[in-house]
Scaffold this motif. Sequence first.
Motif, short mmCIF file in Angstrom:
data_model
loop_
_atom_site.label_atom_id
_atom_site.label_comp_id
_atom_site.label_asym_id
_atom_site.label_seq_id
_atom_site.Cartn_x
_atom_site.Cartn_y
_atom_site.Cartn_z
N LEU A 1 30.04 -44.63 -7.78
CA LEU A 1 29.66 -44.97 -9.14
C LEU A 1 30.47 -46.16 -9.64
N VAL A 2 31.78 -46.11 -9.42
CA VAL A 2 32.65 -47.22 -9.86
C VAL A 2 32.27 -48.50 -9.13
N ALA A 3 32.05 -48.40 -7.83
CA ALA A 3 31.74 -49.59 -7.05
C ALA A 3 30.37 -50.16 -7.40
N ALA A 4 29.49 -49.34 -7.95
CA ALA A 4 28.20 -49.86 -8.39
C ALA A 4 28.39 -50.91 -9.49
N GLY A 5 29.45 -50.75 -10.28
CA GLY A 5 29.77 -51.78 -11.26
C GLY A 5 30.06 -53.12 -10.60
N SER A 6 30.66 -53.07 -9.41
CA SER A 6 30.94 -54.28 -8.67
C SER A 6 29.66 -55.04 -8.34
N THR A 7 28.68 -54.32 -7.79
CA THR A 7 27.46 -54.99 -7.38
C THR A 7 26.63 -55.45 -8.58
N LEU A 8 26.70 -54.72 -9.69
CA LEU A 8 26.01 -55.18 -10.89
C LEU A 8 26.59 -56.51 -11.36
N GLY A 9 27.93 -56.62 -11.28
CA GLY A 9 28.56 -57.89 -11.62
C GLY A 9 28.13 -59.00 -10.68
N GLY A 10 28.02 -58.67 -9.37
CA GLY A 10 27.55 -59.66 -8.41
C GLY A 10 26.12 -60.10 -8.67
N LEU A 11 25.27 -59.15 -9.07
CA LEU A 11 23.89 -59.49 -9.40
C LEU A 11 23.82 -60.46 -10.56
N LEU A 12 24.58 -60.18 -11.61
CA LEU A 12 24.59 -61.08 -12.77
C LEU A 12 25.10 -62.46 -12.39
N MET A 13 26.17 -62.50 -11.59
CA MET A 13 26.72 -63.78 -11.17
C MET A 13 25.71 -64.58 -10.35
N ASN A 14 25.06 -63.93 -9.37
CA ASN A 14 24.09 -64.64 -8.54
C ASN A 14 22.95 -65.21 -9.36
N SER A 15 22.45 -64.43 -10.31
CA SER A 15 21.35 -64.89 -11.14
C SER A 15 21.76 -66.10 -11.98
N LEU A 16 22.94 -66.03 -12.57
CA LEU A 16 23.41 -67.13 -13.41
C LEU A 16 23.66 -68.39 -12.58
N VAL A 17 24.33 -68.24 -11.45
CA VAL A 17 24.63 -69.40 -10.62
C VAL A 17 23.36 -70.01 -10.05
N GLY A 18 22.48 -69.15 -9.53
CA GLY A 18 21.25 -69.65 -8.92
C GLY A 18 20.39 -70.42 -9.90
N ASN A 19 20.41 -70.04 -11.18
CA ASN A 19 19.55 -70.68 -12.17
C ASN A 19 20.21 -71.83 -12.91
N THR A 20 21.53 -71.96 -12.83
CA THR A 20 22.21 -73.00 -13.60
C THR A 20 22.86 -74.10 -12.77
N VAL A 21 23.10 -73.84 -11.48
CA VAL A 21 23.84 -74.82 -10.70
C VAL A 21 23.09 -76.13 -10.58
#
Length: 416
Positions: free
Chosen positions: A366-386
């Motif tokens: 459960l705690v580590a799921a927070g890690s991947t949610l953060g990674g998902l947000l980062m990937n979306s932001l970077v992929g769309n803004t870079v």
Amino acid sequence: MSLRWALVGLLFLASVLNYVDRQTLAILAPTIQKDLGMTDPQYAMVNNFFLVAYTISYLVSGRLTDKLGPRKALALYISFWSVANMLTGLSRSLVSLSAFRFLLGLGEAGNWTTAPKLVSEWFAAKERGLAIGLYTLGATIGATIAPPLILWLASTGHWQNAFFATGAAGLLWLVPWLLIYRSNLSPAPITSPPAPSPGRSSLTGKEESRSELSPRPGTPRSEGGGGRGQVVVGLLLARLLTDPLWYFIQSWFAKYLVAERGLTQQQVSITWVVFLAADFGAIGGGWLSGVLIKRGMPTVAGRLRVMLLCACLTPLTALIVLSPTVNGALAFAMTVTLAHMAWMINGSTLVTDLVPKEKLATVFGLVAAGSTLGGLLMNSLVGNTVGAFGYRPTFFALSGLHLCAFALLSLALKKR
């Protein structure tokens, strides 16, 4: 060498394979994107398929690990992800690549719910940080050797060869795991210290901290569900805020060096030095908190002391993109990666300190799921803004997250 350390050695090797398999796509991204006609937003989408599956797996694999036990669970997970990695070599379109990366994510997360459960069962509190640091070192070693290894495997014919070879290595790992960790083995009981005196805080009272937080062969002292819930939420938010830095280094840093620093795909093999720094963070973070605990500091306070030091180093992330030279950018990347890994080791060890072992894998997932949610947000932001703004905003945004996470986690633990 005792059996328990031999098991940690096998966890180390599993973690090496876990990260080599994961990094293969990132290292070969320029070639694969060209071969399959993928854009940067599509590459980000492929990464997100992996992370969505990773998140789902964290939520499911923890409960499955608690039910099956570490031996059966890890054999299942590594078999699954190794086959998925080999199938990735058959990808001929964006759809098939996304599907196989999704399967890889379903399998790989199980490594990180099984390993801490094994450590909680076999190791005392003063040794857990080092044990977790050692098997996590496998992840950073895997990331360190992946660039030259993957590029060499791809150079022997086609990029598919790298996926076939690394997936096969995972299946070979099963042989020593099943032979050494036999089905009739169980951890020796770990003696708990005396019960604490009333009225002492777990953050300030040495006796209570050691009694409450050391491994327990039986049922731990109960506490209010709300207090435990606040701790879990605090740990989850800490992972959500800070792990995007690690995911960014894994999936985007090599692309950044090609796009804005002018390196070729062969030259990005130099990124191994960044992951070498992570190796030192993995071992150093667990070792340092263990030293503080052995010298009498309460367990939670010892972990937090190291995490605060790490959080104070991560603002150097902004200097990666501001450095005028590639060597300078690499030096700052090494520093913040070392700090993040030491942070993550102590955050992960806190879970084993605070959660009853019979529920550990479930809570850790459960705690580590927070890690991947953060990674998902980062990937979306970077992929769309870079494409529109470059990489600079991302480096700036990542630079302050650890300090914010430390404040939230400290508050959750104090309320507890």
